[in-house]
Motif scaffolding. Structure first.
Motif, PDB file in Angstrom:
ATOM      1  N   UNK A  39      34.043  34.636  27.867  1.00 46.64           N
ATOM      2  CA  UNK A  39      33.665  35.932  28.641  1.00 46.64           C
ATOM      3  C   UNK A  39      34.683  37.226  28.378  1.00 46.64           C
ATOM      4  N   UNK A  40      35.634  36.990  27.631  1.00 45.50           N
ATOM      5  CA  UNK A  40      36.512  38.038  26.981  1.00 45.50           C
ATOM      6  C   UNK A  40      37.562  38.355  27.974  1.00 45.50           C
ATOM      7  N   UNK A  41      37.775  37.364  28.954  1.00 44.47           N
ATOM      8  CA  UNK A  41      38.783  37.629  29.895  1.00 44.47           C
ATOM      9  C   UNK A  41      40.163  36.938  29.610  1.00 44.47           C
ATOM     10  N   UNK A  42      41.246  37.379  30.276  1.00 43.91           N
ATOM     11  CA  UNK A  42      42.516  36.922  30.036  1.00 43.91           C
ATOM     12  C   UNK A  42      42.793  36.022  31.262  1.00 43.91           C
ATOM     13  N   UNK A  43      43.945  35.059  31.063  1.00 43.01           N
ATOM     14  CA  UNK A  43      44.265  34.298  32.112  1.00 43.01           C
ATOM     15  C   UNK A  43      44.614  34.867  33.554  1.00 43.01           C
ATOM     16  N   UNK A  44      45.612  35.951  33.166  1.00 41.28           N
ATOM     17  CA  UNK A  44      45.776  36.951  34.451  1.00 41.28           C
ATOM     18  C   UNK A  44      44.789  37.514  35.162  1.00 41.28           C
ATOM     19  N   UNK A  45      43.643  37.785  34.633  1.00 38.49           N
ATOM     20  CA  UNK A  45      42.497  38.142  35.253  1.00 38.49           C
ATOM     21  C   UNK A  45      41.922  37.114  36.222  1.00 38.49           C
ATOM     22  N   UNK A  46      42.238  35.897  36.152  1.00 35.63           N
ATOM     23  CA  UNK A  46      41.572  35.075  37.166  1.00 35.63           C
ATOM     24  C   UNK A  46      42.645  34.984  38.460  1.00 35.63           C
ATOM     25  N   UNK A  47      43.683  35.580  38.769  1.00 32.25           N
ATOM     26  CA  UNK A  47      44.381  35.423  39.697  1.00 32.25           C
ATOM     27  C   UNK A  47      43.601  36.031  40.922  1.00 32.25           C
ATOM     28  N   UNK A  48      44.063  35.404  42.050  1.00 31.56           N
ATOM     29  CA  UNK A  48      43.136  35.790  43.124  1.00 31.56           C
ATOM     30  C   UNK A  48      43.906  37.239  43.703  1.00 31.56           C
ATOM     31  N   UNK A  49      42.687  38.026  43.817  1.00 25.83           N
ATOM     32  CA  UNK A  49      43.456  39.435  44.167  1.00 25.83           C
ATOM     33  C   UNK A  49      43.658  39.884  45.578  1.00 25.83           C
ATOM     34  N   UNK A  50      43.095  38.696  46.397  1.00 27.31           N
ATOM     35  CA  UNK A  50      43.418  38.688  47.843  1.00 27.31           C
ATOM     36  C   UNK A  50      44.663  38.467  48.199  1.00 27.31           C
ATOM     37  N   UNK A  51      45.563  37.980  47.355  1.00 29.12           N
ATOM     38  CA  UNK A  51      46.973  37.639  47.656  1.00 29.12           C
ATOM     39  C   UNK A  51      47.751  38.948  47.654  1.00 29.12           C
ATOM     40  N   UNK A  52      48.445  39.157  48.760  1.00 32.40           N
ATOM     41  CA  UNK A  52      49.213  40.417  48.942  1.00 32.40           C
ATOM     42  C   UNK A  52      50.191  40.776  47.634  1.00 32.40           C
ATOM     43  N   UNK A  53      50.821  39.853  46.935  1.00 31.21           N
ATOM     44  CA  UNK A  53      51.732  39.887  46.043  1.00 31.21           C
ATOM     45  C   UNK A  53      50.832  40.288  44.715  1.00 31.21           C
ATOM     46  N   UNK A  54      49.833  39.856  44.572  1.00 28.15           N
ATOM     47  CA  UNK A  54      48.909  40.269  43.326  1.00 28.15           C
ATOM     48  C   UNK A  54      48.360  41.599  43.433  1.00 28.15           C
ATOM     49  N   UNK A  55      47.916  41.996  44.589  1.00 30.48           N
ATOM     50  CA  UNK A  55      47.522  43.469  45.141  1.00 30.48           C
ATOM     51  C   UNK A  55      48.522  44.494  44.748  1.00 30.48           C
ATOM     52  N   UNK A  56      49.890  43.995  45.143  1.00 33.09           N
ATOM     53  CA  UNK A  56      50.866  45.010  44.864  1.00 33.09           C
ATOM     54  C   UNK A  56      51.251  45.109  43.406  1.00 33.09           C
ATOM     55  N   UNK A  57      50.948  44.026  42.741  1.00 35.52           N
ATOM     56  CA  UNK A  57      51.379  43.962  41.334  1.00 35.52           C
ATOM     57  C   UNK A  57      50.267  44.880  40.675  1.00 35.52           C
ATOM     58  N   UNK A  58      49.181  44.753  40.969  1.00 36.52           N
ATOM     59  CA  UNK A  58      48.043  45.410  40.257  1.00 36.52           C
ATOM     60  C   UNK A  58      48.400  47.100  40.476  1.00 36.52           C
ATOM     61  N   UNK A  59      48.893  47.475  41.359  1.00 38.21           N
ATOM     62  CA  UNK A  59      49.197  48.984  41.440  1.00 38.21           C
ATOM     63  C   UNK A  59      50.275  49.434  40.488  1.00 38.21           C
TER      64      UNK A  59
END
Length: 126
Positions: A39-59
């Protein structure tokens, strides 16, 4: 970084050449079976975005990384609606499946742990 069981065996596997030689083909097979590269995605695209650490990392992503991530999601959404993967020549090769978000997540986790330690520090007078 911890796995789903609370620990990870990845460093041990990487250190052992024999074990790495046996596990690497299985890991590649599993990644291909998962289908996210189709589908053209990378592994890190599958991380759960509801996780607060992932949300902060996305910023903390650069504007280019954030744009590329959004583009990959739009393409994957369109492919999902059409019930088709990308043509085989456009699949994301394993060599390009880099962990672009992992360093930011690890940094956020370390900062959170450090903040927790400092916030619970008890000061005593002598």
């Amino acid at each position: 970084m911890f796995g789903p069981l609370g620990f990870t065996l990845a460093p041990s596997v990487r250190r052992s050449r024999t074990l790495y030689k046996w596990v690497k083909p299985l890991a590649d097979w599993y990644a291909n079976l998962a289908g996210y590269r189709k589908m053209g995605l990378k592994y890190d695209d599958l991380l759960v975005e509801e996780n607060p650490e992932v949300q902060k990392a996305l910023t903390r992503l650069t504007p280019r990384e954030a744009y590329d991530r959004a583009y990959r999601f739009k393409v994957a959404s369109l492919l999902s609606v059409n019930h088709k993967p990308l043509p085989k020549d456009q699949w994301l090769p394993a060599s390009e499946d880099s962990r672009y978000l992992k360093p930011y997540v690890e940094e956020v986790v370390k900062e959170t742990e450090e903040r927790r330690v400092w916030d619970t520090l008890e000061v005593r007078r002598k």
